[in-house]
Enzyme design. Structure first.
Site, PDB file in Angstrom:
ATOM      1  N   SER A  79      13.735 -27.319  -1.345  1.00  0.00           N
ATOM      2  CA  SER A  79      13.440 -26.400  -2.440  1.00  0.00           C
ATOM      3  C   SER A  79      12.376 -26.968  -3.369  1.00  0.00           C
ATOM      4  CB  SER A  79      14.704 -26.107  -3.245  1.00  0.00           C
ATOM      5  OG  SER A  79      15.695 -25.562  -2.411  1.00  0.00           O
TER       6      SER A  79
HETATM    7  N1  SAH Z   1      19.334 -27.942  -0.870  1.00  0.00           N
HETATM    8  C1  SAH Z   1      18.142 -28.151  -0.078  1.00  0.00           C
HETATM    9  C2  SAH Z   1      17.510 -26.862   0.382  1.00  0.00           C
HETATM   10  C3  SAH Z   1      18.013 -26.470   1.685  1.00  0.00           C
HETATM   11  S1  SAH Z   1      17.309 -25.027   2.405  1.00  0.00           S
HETATM   12  C4  SAH Z   1      17.154 -29.001  -0.858  1.00  0.00           C
HETATM   13  O1  SAH Z   1      17.551 -29.852  -1.577  1.00  0.00           O
HETATM   14  O2  SAH Z   1      15.970 -28.847  -0.703  1.00  0.00           O
HETATM   15  C5  SAH Z   1      18.763 -24.096   2.650  1.00  0.00           C
HETATM   16  C6  SAH Z   1      19.771 -24.687   3.566  1.00  0.00           C
HETATM   17  O3  SAH Z   1      20.876 -23.793   3.594  1.00  0.00           O
HETATM   18  C7  SAH Z   1      19.326 -24.839   5.028  1.00  0.00           C
HETATM   19  O4  SAH Z   1      19.490 -26.161   5.414  1.00  0.00           O
HETATM   20  C8  SAH Z   1      20.260 -23.908   5.790  1.00  0.00           C
HETATM   21  O5  SAH Z   1      20.622 -24.381   7.067  1.00  0.00           O
HETATM   22  C9  SAH Z   1      21.458 -23.874   4.867  1.00  0.00           C
HETATM   23  N2  SAH Z   1      22.366 -22.728   5.043  1.00  0.00           N
HETATM   24  C10 SAH Z   1      22.064 -21.417   5.288  1.00  0.00           C
HETATM   25  N3  SAH Z   1      23.183 -20.685   5.388  1.00  0.00           N
HETATM   26  C11 SAH Z   1      24.235 -21.542   5.186  1.00  0.00           C
HETATM   27  C12 SAH Z   1      25.655 -21.394   5.182  1.00  0.00           C
HETATM   28  N4  SAH Z   1      26.245 -20.220   5.399  1.00  0.00           N
HETATM   29  N5  SAH Z   1      26.412 -22.486   4.962  1.00  0.00           N
HETATM   30  C13 SAH Z   1      25.845 -23.709   4.744  1.00  0.00           C
HETATM   31  N6  SAH Z   1      24.520 -23.918   4.752  1.00  0.00           N
HETATM   32  C14 SAH Z   1      23.709 -22.849   4.970  1.00  0.00           C
END
Ligand code: SAH
Length: 228
Positions: A79
């Site tokens: 993010s």
């Molecule tokens: N928090 C991260 C951003 C991750 S992007 C950061 O620090 O940058 C979003 C993430 O959400 C992805 O890795 C994706 O696989 C996960 N995701 C999507 N749907 C999800 C769900 N139902 N349960 C857990 N993780 C999920």
């Protein structure tokens, strides 16, 4: 006093000698967050400490402190710093938070920042290989108050609920009720909602129900069902 788990000494930090990943670069990122309207000093301090370049591919390390989302593989992204700051500022609401759930660990960056602002953090990820990568990224930081879980975060984490804050890092089409039900009264959940266009929403649990407030327009990857 807040614990300071991140040692930023010039000797210990990998890449510290490279200007692009130095403390000064991180401080400049924090200055830009301030200019964009982030005022919560606890969040700004945490972001000044967490070495974001350790969470992206080495080839992208020089861009780690730009205010942009970057690819982390598996069609997912780390993010944007401003959005991380905005979300954490929203769940804190200026007050210390005890137990927090993050849905979507990704590379683990936001989880590390959360571990610096909350007493206890649970982060859940549905892609096994990404969770393993996050574990490897986080290991050198030694954060005893952060626990990573493999599963579908749309269902929350019943074993650790209720939470004093929930941060969802992937966009839902509508507010996931199962998650909101795992909030303590007075606690907030922040999440991107929408399909083609998305907006950050802050949901607060009150004694009688939920209130909703809208923040910035954003772009996130989608919340998905199940595990892989
Ligand atoms: N928090 C991260 C951003 C991750 S992007 C950061 O620090 O940058 C979003 C993430 O959400 C992805 O890795 C994706 O696989 C996960 N995701 C999507 N749907 C999800 C769900 N139902 N349960 C857990 N993780 C999920």
């Amino acid at each position: 006093m807040t614990a300071r788990p991140f040692s930023m000494g010039s000797s210990g930090e990998p890449g510290a000698g490279i200007g692009m990943t130095s403390q000064r670069t991180r401080d400049r990122m924090v200055q830009r967050l301030r200019e964009k309207g982030i005022t919560d000093q606890v969040v700004l301090d945490a972001m000044a400490r967490v070495p974001r370049h350790l969470f992206v591919d080495e080839a992208l390390a020089s861009r780690a402190y730009e205010d942009v989302a970057l690819p982390i593989g598996f069609e997912q992204t780390i993010s944007q710093p401003y959005v991380v700051a905005k979300m954490l500022e929203a769940i804190r609401g200026g007050n210390p938070i005890a137990r927090v759930l993050e849905v979507g660990t990704g590379c683990g960056y936001q989880a590390a920042v959360l571990a610096a602002v909350a007493r206890e953090v649970f982060s859940i990820e549905r892609i096994k290989a990404l969770l393993e990568r996050a574990r490897a990224n986080l290991r050198p930081l030694r954060l005893p108050n952060l626990r990573l879980k493999y599963g579908d975060g749309q269902l929350g984490l019943a074993e650790a609920a209720p939470f004093d804050g929930i941060v969802v890092a992937a966009a839902a089409a509508s507010m996931p009720r199962e998650l909101a039900d795992q909030l303590n009264v007075g606690a907030r959940m922040v999440l991107p909602v929408g399909t083609t266009s998305q907006q950050l929403i802050v949901v607060e649990r009150t004694a009688t129900g939920f209130t909703e407030r809208k923040l910035d327009l954003v772009r996130f990857v989608s919340l998905r069902t199940g595990r892989e």
